[in-house]
Design a protein around this motif. Structure first.
Motif, mmCIF file in Angstrom:
data_model
loop_
_atom_site.group_PDB
_atom_site.id
_atom_site.type_symbol
_atom_site.label_atom_id
_atom_site.label_comp_id
_atom_site.label_asym_id
_atom_site.label_seq_id
_atom_site.Cartn_x
_atom_site.Cartn_y
_atom_site.Cartn_z
ATOM 1 N N UNK A 1 11.649 20.266 19.361
ATOM 2 C CA UNK A 1 12.435 20.531 18.116
ATOM 3 C C UNK A 1 13.480 19.688 17.733
ATOM 4 N N UNK A 2 14.077 19.069 18.770
ATOM 5 C CA UNK A 2 15.173 18.121 18.842
ATOM 6 C C UNK A 2 14.480 16.837 18.298
ATOM 7 N N UNK A 3 13.383 16.463 19.033
ATOM 8 C CA UNK A 3 12.553 15.085 18.942
ATOM 9 C C UNK A 3 12.068 15.231 17.296
ATOM 10 N N UNK A 4 11.462 16.325 16.750
ATOM 11 C CA UNK A 4 11.089 16.414 15.346
ATOM 12 C C UNK A 4 12.327 16.500 14.377
ATOM 13 N N UNK A 5 13.375 17.301 14.747
ATOM 14 C CA UNK A 5 14.448 17.397 13.822
ATOM 15 C C UNK A 5 15.362 15.967 13.552
ATOM 16 N N UNK A 6 15.281 15.293 14.557
ATOM 17 C CA UNK A 6 15.760 13.885 14.771
ATOM 18 C C UNK A 6 15.366 12.759 13.646
ATOM 19 N N UNK A 7 14.176 13.369 13.069
ATOM 20 C CA UNK A 7 13.706 12.476 11.807
ATOM 21 C C UNK A 7 14.461 12.618 10.634
ATOM 22 N N UNK A 8 15.127 14.069 10.622
ATOM 23 C CA UNK A 8 16.020 14.157 9.466
ATOM 24 C C UNK A 8 17.470 14.346 9.738
ATOM 25 N N UNK A 9 17.668 14.811 10.867
ATOM 26 C CA UNK A 9 19.064 14.875 11.179
ATOM 27 C C UNK A 9 19.595 13.947 12.293
ATOM 28 N N UNK A 10 20.867 13.487 12.137
ATOM 29 C CA UNK A 10 21.526 12.533 12.919
ATOM 30 C C UNK A 10 22.206 13.229 13.965
ATOM 31 N N UNK A 11 21.957 13.209 15.364
ATOM 32 C CA UNK A 11 22.470 14.081 16.153
ATOM 33 C C UNK A 11 23.657 13.284 17.025
ATOM 34 N N UNK A 12 24.136 12.551 16.411
ATOM 35 C CA UNK A 12 25.173 11.969 16.684
ATOM 36 C C UNK A 12 26.352 12.567 15.848
ATOM 37 N N UNK A 13 26.034 13.096 14.881
ATOM 38 C CA UNK A 13 27.173 14.084 13.846
ATOM 39 C C UNK A 13 27.155 15.443 14.088
ATOM 40 N N UNK A 14 28.244 16.112 13.714
ATOM 41 C CA UNK A 14 28.367 17.429 13.991
ATOM 42 C C UNK A 14 27.065 18.336 13.137
ATOM 43 N N UNK A 15 26.651 19.106 13.836
ATOM 44 C CA UNK A 15 25.548 20.024 13.203
ATOM 45 C C UNK A 15 25.633 21.336 13.529
ATOM 46 N N UNK A 16 25.417 22.342 12.646
ATOM 47 C CA UNK A 16 25.127 23.738 12.839
ATOM 48 C C UNK A 16 23.928 24.132 13.481
ATOM 49 N N UNK A 17 23.984 24.719 14.574
ATOM 50 C CA UNK A 17 22.577 25.141 15.035
ATOM 51 C C UNK A 17 22.614 26.798 14.793
ATOM 52 N N UNK A 18 21.530 27.188 14.189
ATOM 53 C CA UNK A 18 21.452 28.619 13.647
ATOM 54 C C UNK A 18 20.317 29.481 14.309
ATOM 55 N N UNK A 19 20.685 30.553 14.899
ATOM 56 C CA UNK A 19 19.566 31.405 15.336
ATOM 57 C C UNK A 19 19.750 32.943 14.641
ATOM 58 N N UNK A 20 19.376 33.131 13.448
ATOM 59 C CA UNK A 20 19.656 34.323 13.048
ATOM 60 C C UNK A 20 18.636 35.301 13.166
ATOM 61 N N UNK A 21 18.668 36.093 13.813
ATOM 62 C CA UNK A 21 17.601 37.158 14.115
ATOM 63 C C UNK A 21 16.264 36.415 14.803
ATOM 64 N N UNK A 22 16.240 35.541 15.722
ATOM 65 C CA UNK A 22 15.554 34.973 16.314
ATOM 66 C C UNK A 22 15.596 34.651 17.951
ATOM 67 N N UNK A 23 16.693 34.555 18.295
ATOM 68 C CA UNK A 23 17.038 34.485 19.974
ATOM 69 C C UNK A 23 16.341 35.867 20.529
ATOM 70 N N UNK A 24 16.210 36.983 19.716
ATOM 71 C CA UNK A 24 15.664 38.180 20.206
ATOM 72 C C UNK A 24 14.385 38.096 20.449
ATOM 73 N N UNK A 25 13.426 37.076 20.117
ATOM 74 C CA UNK A 25 12.342 36.893 20.391
ATOM 75 C C UNK A 25 11.803 36.034 21.720
ATOM 76 N N UNK A 26 13.025 35.610 22.237
ATOM 77 C CA UNK A 26 13.016 34.737 23.522
ATOM 78 C C UNK A 26 13.488 36.052 24.635
ATOM 79 N N UNK A 27 12.442 36.622 25.441
ATOM 80 C CA UNK A 27 12.842 37.956 25.885
ATOM 81 C C UNK A 27 13.683 37.612 27.209
ATOM 82 N N UNK A 28 13.556 36.721 27.915
ATOM 83 C CA UNK A 28 14.325 36.579 28.799
ATOM 84 C C UNK A 28 15.721 36.089 28.662
ATOM 85 N N UNK A 29 16.831 36.763 29.138
ATOM 86 C CA UNK A 29 18.215 36.067 28.539
ATOM 87 C C UNK A 29 18.435 34.726 29.177
#
Ligand SMILES: C[S@@+](CC[C@H](N)C(=O)[O-])C[C@H]1O[C@@H](n2cnc3c(N)ncnc32)[C@H](O)[C@@H]1O
Length: 272
Positions: A143-171
């Motif tokens: 995800x980070x590699x592909x997103x780096x084509x659009x986002x500059x990860x040297x700049x503050x970024x909001x990482x959002x997981x809305x209703x999706x971490x619940x599909x990664x079953x192991x905490x």
């Protein structure tokens, strides 16, 4: 092949006879991007736990308030929205770019129908940028590699997981995914999470989730407040902390005070 016939979804290239979360979520939100199998399981869950529709609506309203805060007061211009869902009203880029037209948004989902719609509909405005990545939340490196084509990860970024971490079953795995992403963004970045919980939902909610796991995909897990708090370790939780997402900075309180709770925690935190 029509949508009513069992089997593979024709040109779409995926099986429409198994209910899938993105499409059932769309059904609960009143959308039309779903198939009979999605509507059937969506309706069964709604009969068992009618509050599921309130959960979906409260989650979307929380998304709107959190993104408005981030693009406005917090000055964030980059958003990585993992588990995007099917396009609906007030998607992340629309909320952010209404406030800050230069906002850059990368969406991530692994549902094939989201892929079909997202490329066509999640189009931003020229001052900003919007991209869509077909990827699995279990694989933050990709995800980070592909997103780096659009986002500059040297700049503050909001990482959002809305209703999706619940599909990664192991905490532990889910916490590691979040940590990996947070480690790659600078101080002043944010984490936004909405997550289902049995702590607020009662037995009907628990039974409806068990039904989901027997009849639909992908399987889901609810988490306690303490487990959700693990996603935010080392971060500064914004007020009011981890609360029912309907009660995270509500626009207007109902006559009796705060809006009714829904069994979905919502929280926003800042990387120090
Ligand atoms: C409940 S919907 C939430 C959509 C949107 N974030 C919202 O809050 O309205 C969850 C989304 O997560 C996606 N999803 C589930 N498991 C995923 C995974 N392993 N990787 C990426 N996306 C996933 C589903 O396809 C679905 O679109």
């Amino acid at each position: 092949m029509t949508e009513n016939q069992p089997g593979w979804g024709g040109d779409l290239g995926f099986d429409t006879t198994v209910a899938h979360n993105a499409r059932v979520w769309n059904y609960w939100l009143g959308g039309r991007d779903n198939f009979p199998a999605d509507r059937e399981v969506g309706e069964q869950v709604r009969q068992m736990f009618p509050g599921i529709v309130d959960v979906a609506r409260a989650d979307r309203a929380f998304l709107g308030r959190a993104v408005r805060y981030l693009a406005g007061e917090a000055g964030i211009r980059q958003f990585l929205d993992i588990g995007t869902g099917l396009p609906t009203a007030d998607n992340t880029h629309e909320v952010a770019q209404r406030i800050a037209p230069d906002s850059r948004i990368v969406y991530v989902d692994n549902d094939p129908l989201v892929l079909v719609h997202a490329r066509a509909l999640l189009v931003g405005i020229p001052e900003g940028a919007t991209d869509y990545i077909d990827a699995d939340a279990h694989d933050p490196g990709s995800i980070l590699r592909a997103a780096a084509e659009t986002l500059d990860f040297a700049k503050p970024t909001a990482i959002m997981f809305l209703g999706s971490l619940n599909f990664i079953l192991d905490t532990d795995t889910a916490v590691a995914v979040v940590d990996h992403l947070i480690d790659h963004v600078p101080s002043g970045s944010y984490l936004v999470v909405a997550h289902p919980t049995h702590e607020l939902g009662g037995e009907a909610n628990a039974a409806s989730m068990r039904h989901w796991n027997e009849h639909a995909t992908p399987p889901i897990t609810p988490r306690s407040r303490d487990e959700v708090a693990r996603f935010f370790h080392g971060l500064e939780l914004l007020e009011p902390g981890i609360v029912s997402c309907s009660r995270w900075r509500p626009d207007s309180a109902s006559a009796g005070g705060l809006p009714p709770e829904v069994p979905q925690f919502g929280a926003v935190a800042r990387k120090l």
